[in-house]
Design an enzyme around this catalytic site. Sequence first.
Site, PDB file in Angstrom:
ATOM      1  N   CYS A   2       0.826  -1.195   0.000  1.00 22.57           N
ATOM      2  CA  CYS A   2       0.000   0.000   0.000  1.00 22.57           C
ATOM      3  C   CYS A   2       0.864   1.250   0.000  1.00 22.57           C
ATOM      4  O   CYS A   2       2.086   1.198   0.001  1.00 22.57           O
ATOM      5  CB  CYS A   2      -0.890   0.029   1.246  1.00 22.57           C
ATOM      6  N   ASP A  99      -2.914  -9.680   6.989  1.00 25.31           N
ATOM      7  CA  ASP A  99      -1.738  -9.555   7.846  1.00 25.31           C
ATOM      8  C   ASP A  99      -1.730  -8.217   8.573  1.00 25.31           C
ATOM      9  O   ASP A  99      -1.108  -8.093   9.631  1.00 25.31           O
ATOM     10  CB  ASP A  99      -0.445  -9.755   7.040  1.00 25.31           C
TER      11      ASP A  99
END
Length: 639
Positions: A2, A99
Amino acid sequence: MCGIFGMVRGGGRPVESNVLAAMKTALHHRGPDGNGIFAEGPVGLGNTRLAVVDTAGGSQPVIDPSSGAAIVYNGELFNHLELRAELESVGWCFRTHSDTEVVLAAFCVWGEDCVLRFNGMYAFAVFDPKARRVFIARDPAGIKPLYLTETADGLAFASEAKALLPIAGRRPDWQALWGYLTYGYMAPDCSPFAGITKFPAGSLAWIDLELPAARLAVRPYWQPRFGCGAPLAEGEAVDRLDALLSQAVKHELMSDVPVGLFLSGGLDSSAVAYYAARRHGQAISSFGLAFEETTHDESNDARTVARHLGIEHKELMFSPALVREGLRRVTETMDEPFGDSTVVPLLMLSRFAREHVTVVLTGWGGDEVLAGYPTLTAHRVASLYRRLPGMLAHGLVPALVDRLPVSDKYLSFEFKARRFLRGMKLTPEQQHFLWMGYFDDAFKHALLTPDVTAQVAQQDSLAHFAGMAAGMAEPTLTDRIMHLDFRYFLHGNGLFQADRMTMAASLEARVPLLNKQMLDFALPLPAGLKMAGGTPKGLLKKALAPHLPPAILSKPKKGFGPPSGHWVRSVFGPLLDHLFSRERIEAQGILNHATVARLLAEHRELKADHGRTLWALMSLQLWYDRFILDQASPLERAA
């Protein structure tokens, strides 16, 4: 994978939503699959998401309903399944399979010590509303980036410097850029923008919201140590390296989206390809480049490895049209000047691979971790050269080297001979950066105008390396050089371009050779063991000898080197004439036109090979136009 961003203010003053929105827009390319913003009083956190793990349920920011803690996270945690099971055993209930939620839970249970349990690549921030603090951490190798800028009452952070420009402003940091002209990349602690720095790798920090001005308290939780481990028999080291490489690649194949490989035919990418093919089978694809310039083309080696391993290989021919298009896209994306032309083909290869996969495994880091650079051997030769009589060392040999014809061949004998003779009166650590670098300090005085050099307080770019070397724990020169390469060249060159160019294509790049378990094993090994048989990466070659073609194992180190010298004479000739015209240079008042014109003339007349240095100057000028002056790229009309 990201883009993350955030803003923290002291004294309880609320963050500004319009600033967070601007930061989100600047990082859209890093996460086209979704975005989100969390804002609560003096804290604002945001994310743009490239969905790789738990594509349906892994949106960010993630908030723990019991404590109210909120996280934004960039990266992958390769041991998140093991940690998830451990956290569940103590009663933690997960709502997603991502995660990111594991990282947040680990922080809530173990506090700052959570990072000691992580095996991954990451940069993240957690807001703890009960403690009124924000926690920030970055992975040990610095695979994932994080930039910072201070405000009057707090600070802001982001995955790329460009997202902080609305806060910090568009001012060049000429001290940092002075270093760029030496190294060809930005040093690991700075950016080219005044007021913007980099959060250090392997570090964590707390921000106390109760203070009038929120400030970072940073400390390292991990530092590299080379060659400081106990001796190990070569056979045992080979077996352990083989097992760890297999395990690292297995972990990093983890994904809920298609995964591929970057394959150049070099030893590192071929090693990753072998272990990936063994784990993944023929379903995995590799991606590589072919150059029209045969002196720089290694595509046949990549095809050889792919055939040997039985994997499907997809190839992109890097034509002049793609060269021009690649530089245009790099200029729009790259918010730091970068002296290495590899970014252009890397971006186009990333866009090509993104048509088929979302994640690629790469071979970055092998040279720094497993002693692969030819300079390590060159330093041994240099120690002998320094013992030669002055008439030979500083007279006859340099005169003979000056008579060598200029060649466009990648890492030609002429290039290596001229480079080798530089800096023989410096310490070896300083000489190393002169070998690897671009402009020395004396030349920079002729290159830059007095108005610019007057803004550079420390003009000896290599002075601090002598002090750094003296304070290192490493037992040998080779280990110290590897440590410096790890901290500087790997961070500033390899990992920077790997992250920036792949993310510009919304592609996640992973680096199994920098897996935490690999670092813990390989860094402490004695340098002589890594260079088993007296050759760079000798230990790795022994581990791979049963698995790869002999031609790949025995080929000399070449690296990924585009024909930049040829490009600046040909396809980008008109662009350089435009960028470095007398009228333009004198109007900006940064460069000395006579010096640049001499470099161009000597290169075009084959009197000297200035391809690397001219590329570095072109990159600096394109960056300055785009990110300081905020001007449209001149590439369309000039190229």
